[in-house]
Design an enzyme around this catalytic site. Sequence first.
Site, PDB file in Angstrom:
ATOM      1  N   GLU A   1     183.041  13.193  25.463  1.00 55.80           N
ATOM      2  CA  GLU A   1     182.221  11.909  25.881  1.00 55.80           C
ATOM      3  C   GLU A   1     182.634  11.541  27.521  1.00 55.80           C
ATOM      4  OE1 GLU A   1     181.167   8.869  23.151  1.00 55.80           O
ATOM      5  OE2 GLU A   1     182.659   9.737  22.079  1.00 55.80           O
TER       6      GLU A   1
ATOM      7  N   SER B   1     178.099   9.345  20.713  1.00 50.57           N
ATOM      8  CA  SER B   1     177.353   9.673  21.747  1.00 50.57           C
ATOM      9  C   SER B   1     176.323  10.727  21.166  1.00 50.57           C
ATOM     10  CB  SER B   1     177.943  10.095  23.178  1.00 50.57           C
ATOM     11  OG  SER B   1     178.560   9.048  23.604  1.00 50.57           O
TER      12      SER B   1
ATOM     13  N   TYR C   1     171.338   8.867  27.571  1.00 53.54           N
ATOM     14  CA  TYR C   1     171.811   8.870  28.745  1.00 53.54           C
ATOM     15  C   TYR C   1     171.159   9.532  29.759  1.00 53.54           C
ATOM     16  CZ  TYR C   1     175.714   7.887  25.753  1.00 53.54           C
ATOM     17  OH  TYR C   1     176.847   7.047  24.800  1.00 53.54           O
TER      18      TYR C   1
ATOM     19  N   ARG D   1     179.917  -2.796  19.234  1.00 50.92           N
ATOM     20  CA  ARG D   1     178.529  -2.507  18.974  1.00 50.92           C
ATOM     21  C   ARG D   1     178.172  -2.149  17.344  1.00 50.92           C
ATOM     22  NH1 ARG D   1     176.609   1.694  21.856  1.00 50.92           N
ATOM     23  NH2 ARG D   1     176.037   2.734  19.956  1.00 50.92           N
TER      24      ARG D   1
ATOM     25  N   ASP E   1     175.553  -0.295  14.994  1.00 53.44           N
ATOM     26  CA  ASP E   1     174.217   0.230  14.950  1.00 53.44           C
ATOM     27  C   ASP E   1     173.797   0.255  13.400  1.00 53.44           C
ATOM     28  OD1 ASP E   1     174.432   1.165  17.618  1.00 53.44           O
ATOM     29  OD2 ASP E   1     175.255   3.100  17.137  1.00 53.44           O
TER      30      ASP E   1
ATOM     31  N   GLU F   1     177.033   2.729  11.981  1.00 50.13           N
ATOM     32  CA  GLU F   1     178.306   3.124  12.411  1.00 50.13           C
ATOM     33  C   GLU F   1     178.747   2.098  13.450  1.00 50.13           C
ATOM     34  OE1 GLU F   1     178.284   6.111  15.813  1.00 50.13           O
ATOM     35  OE2 GLU F   1     177.245   6.981  14.587  1.00 50.13           O
TER      36      GLU F   1
ATOM     37  N   ASN G   1     180.657   1.141  17.056  1.00 49.88           N
ATOM     38  CA  ASN G   1     181.404   1.619  18.278  1.00 49.88           C
ATOM     39  C   ASN G   1     182.476   0.648  18.883  1.00 49.88           C
ATOM     40  OD1 ASN G   1     181.935   2.360  21.075  1.00 49.88           O
ATOM     41  ND2 ASN G   1     180.144   3.786  20.999  1.00 49.88           N
TER      42      ASN G   1
ATOM     43  N   GLY H   1     179.264   2.077  25.409  1.00 47.06           N
ATOM     44  CA  GLY H   1     179.084   2.468  26.859  1.00 47.06           C
ATOM     45  C   GLY H   1     178.644   1.211  27.533  1.00 47.06           C
TER      46      GLY H   1
END
Length: 318
Positions: A28, A156, A222, A260, A262, A275, A277, A281
């Site tokens: 990443e 990612s 991205y 974050r 998900d 999951e 994070n 990002g």
Amino acid sequence: MSAVAPARFTDPAVFGRVAVLLGGPGSEREVSLDSGRGVLDALRARGIDAQPVDGVPALAEAIVAGRFDRVFNILHGGDGENGVLQGLLQAFGVPCTGSGVLGSALTMDKIRTKQVWASAGLPTPRFERLPRGADLRAAAAALGYPVFVKPACEGSSVGVFRVLNEAALAPAIEFAAAYDGELLMEQMVRGDELTVGILGDVALPSIRIVPAGEWYDYHAKYVADDTQYLCPGLTGDAEAEIAALALAAFRAAGCHGWGRVDVMRDVERGFQLIEINTAPGMTSHSLVPKAAAQLGIDYADLCWRVLEATLPMEEAAR
């Protein structure tokens, strides 16, 4: 919609010398460099003495030399999110943004995170742990198609395979044969893809992700400009429910600061946790800044607030 308290500080000098940790050697790296540039520019624009540091070894050297007072961690994946960085900085008494050793190490491992959620009675899709050499065909047959296959400790959407039937399993099997770590196979959820940013004790407005393609892969995250991000992603009771679930999942995994969560909304089973994070990002395509903006928190203010969490509450009274 949740309210976020005003920032506690206005003087950038309270942060001292800040290292913005970015880059690193992992898969990443490019995303982290992009995020790091944004954070660095935002902190400097607010008058904070911030400097970039590429990777944990360089940061360790700088910490030993006493060059920084705290760290804004935007090193995605690897040692930035697996507890290694957090343990290093804890040993030296240097504050760092985001979760500590436990929350970082646990949530970097998708399998163990799901095991914790399941033990806490929180909803997550059925899954199989795939150690090296595992029989992917047997696991998929046990779960039932369609399934996702993904590395347990990457982010990612790196190395993620969407497998609709047995004939489509071959690429995942080929990847597994060359991959050193564990893989996670989980039942694919059919329904809305959502994410909830966490800032302190507040769940930010949800975002519903609508990719132009069939699913939200690396390109959609991205590169593509045609992915839709609807914020808030839900309304009424559904928005309140997903906010409460995201906070419960975050806390159950020992996380704090920011992050974050998900979530998928299955058409039959309702919300399903996917999951967490712990160093989300912060690029132009990233989701936490989009959600914060709905509460009137711009990118620079968000960076300030994330960094502010590294200062103890009693500092505000000084």
